[in-house]
Motif scaffolding. Structure first.
Motif, PDB file in Angstrom:
ATOM      1  N   HIS A  50       0.930  -1.047   0.030  1.00  0.00           N
ATOM      2  CA  HIS A  50      -0.025   0.080   0.127  1.00  0.00           C
ATOM      3  C   HIS A  50       0.903   1.164  -0.006  1.00  0.00           C
ATOM      4  O   HIS A  50       1.584   1.389   1.035  1.00  0.00           O
ATOM      5  N   LEU A  51       0.780   1.921  -1.165  1.00  0.00           N
ATOM      6  CA  LEU A  51       1.758   3.203  -1.425  1.00  0.00           C
ATOM      7  C   LEU A  51       1.407   4.492  -0.595  1.00  0.00           C
ATOM      8  O   LEU A  51       2.212   5.077  -0.691  1.00  0.00           O
ATOM      9  N   GLU A  52       0.004   4.746  -0.139  1.00  0.00           N
ATOM     10  CA  GLU A  52      -0.259   5.925   0.522  1.00  0.00           C
ATOM     11  C   GLU A  52       0.253   5.794   1.876  1.00  0.00           C
ATOM     12  O   GLU A  52       0.282   4.901   2.543  1.00  0.00           O
ATOM     13  N   ALA A  53       0.719   7.272   2.375  1.00  0.00           N
ATOM     14  CA  ALA A  53       1.221   7.270   3.729  1.00  0.00           C
ATOM     15  C   ALA A  53       0.271   6.819   4.697  1.00  0.00           C
ATOM     16  O   ALA A  53      -0.906   7.208   4.664  1.00  0.00           O
ATOM     17  N   PRO A  54       0.669   5.943   5.769  1.00  0.00           N
ATOM     18  CA  PRO A  54       1.767   5.415   5.954  1.00  0.00           C
ATOM     19  C   PRO A  54       2.044   4.075   5.270  1.00  0.00           C
ATOM     20  O   PRO A  54       0.862   3.299   5.182  1.00  0.00           O
ATOM     21  N   THR A  55       3.043   4.072   4.426  1.00  0.00           N
ATOM     22  CA  THR A  55       3.135   2.620   3.530  1.00  0.00           C
ATOM     23  C   THR A  55       3.261   1.458   4.334  1.00  0.00           C
ATOM     24  O   THR A  55       4.042   1.187   5.596  1.00  0.00           O
ATOM     25  N   PHE A  56       2.629   0.281   3.650  1.00  0.00           N
ATOM     26  CA  PHE A  56       2.959  -1.119   4.507  1.00  0.00           C
ATOM     27  C   PHE A  56       2.754  -2.057   3.434  1.00  0.00           C
ATOM     28  O   PHE A  56       2.182  -2.152   2.431  1.00  0.00           O
ATOM     29  N   LEU A  57       3.322  -3.429   3.768  1.00  0.00           N
ATOM     30  CA  LEU A  57       3.111  -4.592   3.065  1.00  0.00           C
ATOM     31  C   LEU A  57       2.000  -5.132   4.101  1.00  0.00           C
ATOM     32  O   LEU A  57       1.914  -5.378   5.240  1.00  0.00           O
ATOM     33  N   GLU A  58       0.898  -5.956   3.089  1.00  0.00           N
ATOM     34  CA  GLU A  58      -0.106  -6.479   3.752  1.00  0.00           C
ATOM     35  C   GLU A  58      -0.130  -8.223   3.190  1.00  0.00           C
ATOM     36  O   GLU A  58       0.179  -8.468   1.933  1.00  0.00           O
ATOM     37  N   PHE A  59      -0.018  -8.987   3.901  1.00  0.00           N
ATOM     38  CA  PHE A  59       0.159 -10.553   3.624  1.00  0.00           C
ATOM     39  C   PHE A  59      -1.302 -11.014   3.963  1.00  0.00           C
ATOM     40  O   PHE A  59      -1.530 -11.398   5.323  1.00  0.00           O
ATOM     41  N   THR A  60      -2.361 -11.432   3.135  1.00  0.00           N
ATOM     42  CA  THR A  60      -3.917 -11.631   3.621  1.00  0.00           C
ATOM     43  C   THR A  60      -3.905 -13.244   3.294  1.00  0.00           C
ATOM     44  O   THR A  60      -4.998 -13.657   3.557  1.00  0.00           O
ATOM     45  N   HIS A  61      -3.029 -13.863   2.648  1.00  0.00           N
ATOM     46  CA  HIS A  61      -3.074 -15.405   2.423  1.00  0.00           C
ATOM     47  C   HIS A  61      -2.109 -16.127   3.133  1.00  0.00           C
ATOM     48  O   HIS A  61      -1.444 -17.259   2.615  1.00  0.00           O
ATOM     49  N   GLY A  62      -1.535 -15.633   4.206  1.00  0.00           N
ATOM     50  CA  GLY A  62      -0.511 -16.483   5.256  1.00  0.00           C
ATOM     51  C   GLY A  62       0.758 -15.995   4.678  1.00  0.00           C
ATOM     52  O   GLY A  62       1.278 -15.520   3.797  1.00  0.00           O
ATOM     53  N   LEU A  63       1.538 -16.453   5.965  1.00  0.00           N
ATOM     54  CA  LEU A  63       3.082 -16.191   5.722  1.00  0.00           C
ATOM     55  C   LEU A  63       3.892 -16.991   6.566  1.00  0.00           C
ATOM     56  O   LEU A  63       3.226 -17.513   7.691  1.00  0.00           O
ATOM     57  N   HIS A  64       5.088 -17.119   6.310  1.00  0.00           N
ATOM     58  CA  HIS A  64       5.891 -18.125   7.118  1.00  0.00           C
ATOM     59  C   HIS A  64       7.440 -17.315   7.267  1.00  0.00           C
ATOM     60  O   HIS A  64       7.568 -16.783   6.252  1.00  0.00           O
ATOM     61  N   VAL A  65       7.953 -17.212   8.457  1.00  0.00           N
ATOM     62  CA  VAL A  65       9.278 -16.571   8.726  1.00  0.00           C
ATOM     63  C   VAL A  65      10.005 -17.580   9.396  1.00  0.00           C
ATOM     64  O   VAL A  65       9.609 -18.017  10.501  1.00  0.00           O
ATOM     65  N   ASP A  66      11.156 -17.596   8.875  1.00  0.00           N
ATOM     66  CA  ASP A  66      12.352 -18.422   9.553  1.00  0.00           C
ATOM     67  C   ASP A  66      13.292 -17.174  10.353  1.00  0.00           C
ATOM     68  O   ASP A  66      13.808 -16.346   9.355  1.00  0.00           O
ATOM     69  N   ILE A  67      13.448 -17.259  11.553  1.00  0.00           N
ATOM     70  CA  ILE A  67      14.263 -16.389  12.064  1.00  0.00           C
ATOM     71  C   ILE A  67      15.770 -16.993  12.563  1.00  0.00           C
ATOM     72  O   ILE A  67      15.736 -18.363  12.957  1.00  0.00           O
ATOM     73  N   TYR A  68      16.706 -16.362  12.084  1.00  0.00           N
ATOM     74  CA  TYR A  68      17.936 -17.154  12.108  1.00  0.00           C
ATOM     75  C   TYR A  68      19.079 -16.481  13.345  1.00  0.00           C
ATOM     76  O   TYR A  68      18.897 -15.488  13.570  1.00  0.00           O
ATOM     77  N   ASP A  69      19.979 -17.319  13.447  1.00  0.00           N
ATOM     78  CA  ASP A  69      20.942 -17.225  14.383  1.00  0.00           C
ATOM     79  C   ASP A  69      22.050 -16.091  13.871  1.00  0.00           C
ATOM     80  O   ASP A  69      21.739 -15.737  12.648  1.00  0.00           O
ATOM     81  N   ASP A  70      23.085 -15.865  14.332  1.00  0.00           N
ATOM     82  CA  ASP A  70      24.010 -14.909  13.971  1.00  0.00           C
ATOM     83  C   ASP A  70      24.670 -15.429  12.413  1.00  0.00           C
ATOM     84  O   ASP A  70      24.983 -14.685  11.698  1.00  0.00           O
ATOM     85  N   SER A  71      24.755 -16.826  12.417  1.00  0.00           N
ATOM     86  CA  SER A  71      25.417 -17.268  11.514  1.00  0.00           C
ATOM     87  C   SER A  71      24.681 -17.651  10.293  1.00  0.00           C
ATOM     88  O   SER A  71      25.045 -18.154   9.109  1.00  0.00           O
ATOM     89  N   LEU A  72      23.561 -17.283  10.484  1.00  0.00           N
ATOM     90  CA  LEU A  72      22.376 -17.625   9.313  1.00  0.00           C
ATOM     91  C   LEU A  72      22.508 -19.259   8.904  1.00  0.00           C
ATOM     92  O   LEU A  72      21.766 -19.792   8.061  1.00  0.00           O
ATOM     93  N   GLY A  73      23.078 -20.004   9.721  1.00  0.00           N
ATOM     94  CA  GLY A  73      23.074 -21.342   9.649  1.00  0.00           C
ATOM     95  C   GLY A  73      21.862 -22.088  10.092  1.00  0.00           C
ATOM     96  O   GLY A  73      21.471 -23.188   9.859  1.00  0.00           O
ATOM     97  N   THR A  74      21.375 -21.505  11.276  1.00  0.00           N
ATOM     98  CA  THR A  74      20.685 -22.430  12.125  1.00  0.00           C
ATOM     99  C   THR A  74      19.265 -21.541  12.287  1.00  0.00           C
ATOM    100  O   THR A  74      19.396 -20.261  12.502  1.00  0.00           O
TER     101      THR A  74
END
Length: 170
Positions: A50-74
């Motif tokens: 959404h480009l009008e201020a305040p701009t934001f991204l919206e995920f309406t069909h689900g999302l998955h996030v992997d959060i990594y340690d410092d080495s990006l390996g785990t």
């Protein structure tokens, strides 16, 4: 007999303006970094910017996030939700509808709403929460947790739960 349709030009222009303020994409992968280190990877079926201020991204069909340690390996933890919103200016992420966070210790958080402050690397919720561990289930309202979900605090715990080590009570 004939019929006709007349469109109000102002209404059409407003509709076009609203549609022009949204970019849509599918098959999304976003890499988040902080201080030149990759901290997370988001995968989603679709996204709207959404480009009008305040701009934001919206995920309406689900999302998955992997959060990594410092080495990006785990992968330290994962986050799944049916809906999410990422605020461009603040990097805050709001998740709702079947939010599930899992850590590498096998603990799982289930809640309807969760805020993720990426700058502070912290999860916050004012909603009801349930944390399942390999040995127990803890319920309550409100939560604060670090980003990898290895340390968490239920603000208002409810129901019975087991304290494993009396040395922790002071």
């Amino acid at each position: 007999m004939t019929t006709g349709c007349e469109n109000d030009l102002k209404t059409i222009m407003e509709l076009d303006k609203k549609n022009a303020g949204v970019e849509k994409a599918s098959g999304i992968t976003i890499i988040y970094s902080q201080k030149a280190k990759v901290t997370a990877k988001l995968i989603a079926d679709s996204m709207e910017r959404h480009l009008e201020a305040p701009t934001f991204l919206e995920f309406t069909h689900g999302l998955h996030v992997d959060i990594y340690d410092d080495s990006l390996g785990t992968v330290e933890s994962t986050v799944d939700a049916k809906h999410g919103k990422y605020m461009d200016g603040t990097a805050d992420i709001f998740l709702w509808d079947n939010v599930v966070v899992k850590n590498k210790k096998g603990e799982r958080l289930d809640t309807k709403q969760l805020n993720w402050d990426a700058k502070k690397q912290k999860f916050i919720s004012n909603a009801k929460v349930r944390i399942s561990t390999p040995t127990d289930t803890i319920r309550g309202t409100g939560l604060e947790a670090n980003q990898d979900f290895s340390i968490y605090k239920i603000l208002n715990p409810e129901g019975p739960f087991t304290v494993k080590d009396s040395a922790l009570i002071q």
